[in-house]
Motif scaffolding. Sequence first.
Motif, PDB file in Angstrom:
ATOM      1  N   ALA A  13       4.371  14.143  -0.661  1.00 35.86           N
ATOM      2  CA  ALA A  13       3.615  12.958  -1.087  1.00 35.86           C
ATOM      3  C   ALA A  13       3.922  11.761  -0.187  1.00 35.86           C
ATOM      4  N   ILE A  14       5.180  11.567   0.144  1.00 38.19           N
ATOM      5  CA  ILE A  14       5.565  10.443   1.005  1.00 38.19           C
ATOM      6  C   ILE A  14       5.006  10.621   2.407  1.00 38.19           C
ATOM      7  N   ALA A  15       5.078  11.840   2.937  1.00 37.76           N
ATOM      8  CA  ALA A  15       4.593  12.102   4.293  1.00 37.76           C
ATOM      9  C   ALA A  15       3.091  11.854   4.417  1.00 37.76           C
ATOM     10  N   LYS A  16       2.352  12.102   3.354  1.00 35.24           N
ATOM     11  CA  LYS A  16       0.904  11.931   3.396  1.00 35.24           C
ATOM     12  C   LYS A  16       0.456  10.524   3.033  1.00 35.24           C
ATOM     13  N   SER A  17       1.366   9.706   2.517  1.00 38.06           N
ATOM     14  CA  SER A  17       0.963   8.378   2.069  1.00 38.06           C
ATOM     15  C   SER A  17       1.107   7.340   3.176  1.00 38.06           C
ATOM     16  N   LYS A  18       0.298   6.331   3.085  1.00 35.74           N
ATOM     17  CA  LYS A  18       0.350   5.216   4.017  1.00 35.74           C
ATOM     18  C   LYS A  18       1.623   4.423   3.720  1.00 35.74           C
ATOM     19  N   ASN A  19       2.293   3.972   4.775  1.00 36.49           N
ATOM     20  CA  ASN A  19       3.555   3.246   4.643  1.00 36.49           C
ATOM     21  C   ASN A  19       3.355   1.859   5.237  1.00 36.49           C
ATOM     22  N   ALA A  20       3.460   0.836   4.401  1.00 36.28           N
ATOM     23  CA  ALA A  20       3.317  -0.536   4.874  1.00 36.28           C
ATOM     24  C   ALA A  20       4.620  -1.292   4.623  1.00 36.28           C
ATOM     25  N   LYS A  21       4.998  -2.140   5.575  1.00 36.92           N
ATOM     26  CA  LYS A  21       6.206  -2.940   5.431  1.00 36.92           C
ATOM     27  C   LYS A  21       5.836  -4.408   5.543  1.00 36.92           C
TER      28      LYS A  21
END
Length: 156
Positions: A13-21
Amino acid sequence: MKALGVPWAARVAIAKSKNAKKIAHEGRAWVEATTTAVVTKTQTLCLDGSEQKDTNPVDRSVVSIWSAVGGRPAAAPPRPRGDDDPAPEDGASPRLPPAPAVVTVMHYQKTGNVSTITRTLEDGGDTYHVVNELCLKHPPDVITIHTYFTRVDDDD
């Protein structure tokens, strides 16, 4: 994430999700908010090298954290040796970006693993470069991951 004990389903799930900082510098603190489809977490890092405590979200154990600007925090525990990297006195590593950087050392007390996270702003602040060097105690190994984020103007 597997080396840290993150379950398979969460890793997928984490690998496929968009990651914004979203990062901010407030006095002597670095504030970083990470947003994914799974979770939003804000972490405030004191940049004076003092020890902070956090909870490992995977196994709820204690994580000790030290952060400083420009190099490895003096009070942080030594790097476990799992490779041939000489780890110079100043804590610099040939695999990490040069100063100025915000360097955070995280000691996972349950496992003995040590993660050194080096954050730099590059390209005039348009690129956020994060290097995570995870030193595993058992079996001895070093995993290094480089992540790059492109600056997006804040709508706030």
